[in-house]
Design a protein around this motif. Structure first.
Motif, PDB file in Angstrom:
ATOM      1  N   UNK A  70      18.859   6.193  22.206  1.00 28.98           N
ATOM      2  CA  UNK A  70      19.782   5.442  21.350  1.00 28.98           C
ATOM      3  C   UNK A  70      19.805   5.965  19.917  1.00 28.98           C
ATOM      4  N   UNK A  71      18.846   6.812  19.565  1.00 30.14           N
ATOM      5  CA  UNK A  71      18.764   7.266  18.172  1.00 30.14           C
ATOM      6  C   UNK A  71      18.893   8.783  18.049  1.00 30.14           C
ATOM      7  N   UNK A  72      19.467   9.438  19.074  1.00 29.98           N
ATOM      8  CA  UNK A  72      19.632  10.886  19.021  1.00 29.98           C
ATOM      9  C   UNK A  72      21.007  11.274  19.556  1.00 29.98           C
ATOM     10  N   UNK A  73      21.449  12.488  19.194  1.00 34.92           N
ATOM     11  CA  UNK A  73      22.730  12.985  19.674  1.00 34.92           C
ATOM     12  C   UNK A  73      22.649  13.484  21.106  1.00 34.92           C
ATOM     13  N   UNK A 207      26.225   3.459  19.337  1.00 40.57           N
ATOM     14  CA  UNK A 207      26.679   2.164  18.815  1.00 40.57           C
ATOM     15  C   UNK A 207      25.647   1.081  19.092  1.00 40.57           C
ATOM     16  N   UNK A 208      25.070   1.095  20.295  1.00 36.76           N
ATOM     17  CA  UNK A 208      24.036   0.104  20.630  1.00 36.76           C
ATOM     18  C   UNK A 208      22.789   0.316  19.774  1.00 36.76           C
ATOM     19  N   UNK A 209      22.462   1.576  19.498  1.00 38.56           N
ATOM     20  CA  UNK A 209      21.312   1.862  18.659  1.00 38.56           C
ATOM     21  C   UNK A 209      21.498   1.357  17.244  1.00 38.56           C
ATOM     22  N   UNK A 210      22.713   1.513  16.707  1.00 43.57           N
ATOM     23  CA  UNK A 210      23.003   0.994  15.363  1.00 43.57           C
ATOM     24  C   UNK A 210      22.818  -0.519  15.331  1.00 43.57           C
ATOM     25  N   UNK A 211      23.423  -1.190  16.293  1.00 38.19           N
ATOM     26  CA  UNK A 211      23.344  -2.652  16.341  1.00 38.19           C
ATOM     27  C   UNK A 211      21.900  -3.116  16.479  1.00 38.19           C
ATOM     28  N   UNK A 218      29.629   3.691  12.543  1.00 41.04           N
ATOM     29  CA  UNK A 218      28.634   4.733  12.823  1.00 41.04           C
ATOM     30  C   UNK A 218      27.452   4.642  11.857  1.00 41.04           C
ATOM     31  N   UNK A 219      26.273   5.001  12.365  1.00 40.63           N
ATOM     32  CA  UNK A 219      25.080   4.937  11.521  1.00 40.63           C
ATOM     33  C   UNK A 219      24.134   6.061  11.885  1.00 40.63           C
ATOM     34  N   UNK A 220      23.119   6.230  11.049  1.00 41.10           N
ATOM     35  CA  UNK A 220      22.057   7.208  11.294  1.00 41.10           C
ATOM     36  C   UNK A 220      20.795   6.683  10.642  1.00 41.10           C
ATOM     37  N   UNK A 221      19.720   7.420  10.784  1.00 42.38           N
ATOM     38  CA  UNK A 221      18.464   7.016  10.154  1.00 42.38           C
ATOM     39  C   UNK A 221      18.652   6.803   8.657  1.00 42.38           C
ATOM     40  N   UNK A 222      19.465   7.644   8.038  1.00 41.71           N
ATOM     41  CA  UNK A 222      19.649   7.584   6.585  1.00 41.71           C
ATOM     42  C   UNK A 222      20.425   6.357   6.129  1.00 41.71           C
ATOM     43  N   UNK A 223      21.157   5.709   7.036  1.00 43.24           N
ATOM     44  CA  UNK A 223      21.982   4.567   6.630  1.00 43.24           C
ATOM     45  C   UNK A 223      21.427   3.232   7.110  1.00 43.24           C
TER      46      UNK A 223
END
Length: 437
Positions: A70-73, A207-211, A218-223
């Motif tokens: 959920x946290x990788x491309x 999307x599920x990882x962001x939530x 869209x999100x990432x570790x930095x946001x």
């Protein structure tokens, strides 16, 4: 037959016995001998070897706040093991460390240089977790290949004591105190560079990882949201950062480790990049387990059997070599109890390398009482990758760790009576299984 072959032949069925920095300290002499001193015994508290991720990798049916995909491309590699189990390469590296311990302690006169030891002179103990049991067996294979030793005891609750009034709120407060009072300050300060690099490596979350992590896609570790009281991005990035060491240590090529993105994300060669981003894991791990509150409540049950074993050696009975197969959190607990400081070559301050061990060595000086010298031994990140044979002539990384509050010898040792007093005073017996008393 090697331990790994035996357990695999039995379908990995292992019988479980129910039972209850600042600058690093001075570099250790890895010759295994101190001039004019005689080694009487040693007790090792080891971390298990390299393992697969303890979190779920695939997100199908899993909480997206815990699954790595959920946290990788791209899909996260599984290293071909069940979550949290020792990898084949982890076993092999632990065998290598066993070979080093044999070289080290035979050079010190504690063990025979060749052949099998007196079975009563060695003992290996583990809790009931697969990766610790297999690590203990691997070290046995490396130290005493071909020997029919019945020296491995497995106790499912070896390092667990009563709850002894542990309060999660007090634990969280102790963690905040250790990091200076604010995760936000840490995230925007000392860990800003490593976290930015990890964000580039991991890429956008699903999307599920962001939530699941409190962000809007869209999100990432930095946001991810930043809070003074919550670790946020630090806790998310901690295990992936360490897993990159496991990948490199497994011998994966540079374009496979972290999908080949770490050098570009950090501007550093891959081994140095691994050290750089592991500032996240090292601080997260230390903050959770090394504060005095956690150390006492969760580490008393760990230091107690170590002290018992050292007392046996000091009293002239019990095995000369004893190996406790354990976990990183317990080593940090014990480090907190004794006020230890360390930094090993290629690792961050206070980091617990896979397969490394803290050795409590019992020495007799030329005059006076026995002394305890504590030395940390672990393969460097490059040694894990290359899996080169280790010996006194070609040792792993090591450092001596003087005990806080002990007037040490020049070689970092602490008089036995002083060490025993400090260790006994650090242990809260309410946190120790009463059956051990």
């Amino acid at each position: 037959m090697r331990f790994v072959d035996l357990t695999r032949a039995l379908g990995l069925a292992v019988a479980i016995v129910a039972s209850s920095p600042a600058a690093a300290a001075e570099q250790a002499q890895t010759s295994g001998a101190l001039d004019g001193w005689t080694m009487k015994g040693t007790v090792l508290l080891s971390r298990h070897g390299m393992r697969g991720p303890t979190k779920a990798i695939r997100c199908e049916g899993s909480d997206p706040s815990t699954c790595l995909d959920a946290i990788v491309q791209k899909h996260w590699p599984d290293l071909n093991v069940v979550a949290g189990h020792l990898t084949t390469q982890g076993y092999d590296r632990a065998v290598t460390m066993g070979g080093f311990y044999r070289s080290l302690y035979s050079h010190a006169g504690l063990l025979p240089e060749h052949g099998c030891p007196d079975p009563k002179s060695v003992e290996f103990v583990s809790d009931g977790v697969e990766r610790t049991v297999m690590t203990a067996g691997a070290v046995m294979d490396g130290m005493f290949p071909g020997c029919d030793l019945k020296a491995l005891a497995v106790h499912s609750k070896l390092y667990q004591g009563p709850s002894c009034g542990y309060d999660p709120k007090q634990g969280a407060a102790a963690t905040l105190a250790l990091i200076g009072g604010s995760w936000k300050t840490v995230i925007e300060g000392e860990l800003a560079g490593p976290l930015a690099a990890m964000s580039k490596v991991l890429g956008p979350f699903t999307a599920d990882g962001c939530k699941a992590h409190g962000a809007t896609a869209p999100c990432s570790l930095a946001t991810l949201p930043i809070s003074a009281t919550e670790p946020g991005a630090v806790s998310v990035a901690s295990q992936p950062a360490e897993q990159f060491i496991m990948q490199y240590g497994a011998g994966l090529s540079g374009d496979e480790v972290a999908w080949g993105r770490l050098p570009a994300a950090t501007g550093k060669p891959l081994p140095e990049a691994l050290t750089f981003v592991n500032a996240i894991h090292a601080l997260s791990d230390r903050a959770g387990h090394m504060p005095r509150y956690q150390a006492v409540k969760q580490g008393s049950a760990v230091l107690y059997p170590v002290l018992e074993s050292l007392t046996e050696v000091a009293d002239g009975h019990g095995p000369a070599f004893k190996f406790f197969s354990s976990h990183d959190n317990y080593i940090l607990n014990v480090g907190g109890l004794l006020g230890l400081k360390w930094q090993l070559d290629s690792y961050q301050p206070y980091q617990i390398p896979p397969g490394g061990a803290v050795a409590f060595e019992v020495w007799q000086p030329p005059e006076g009482e026995l002394a305890i010298r504590i030395v940390y031994y672990a393969q460097t990140i490059q040694q894990l990758h290359d899996n080169i044979a280790l010996s006194v002539a070609q040792p792993p990384a090591s450092t001596v760790m003087p005990v806080e509050g002990c007037s040490v010898y020049a070689n970092g040792a602490c008089p036995w009576s002083t060490f025993r007093k400090i260790a006994t005073g650090a242990i809260d017996m309410a946190c120790v299984d009463p059956k051990r008393n």
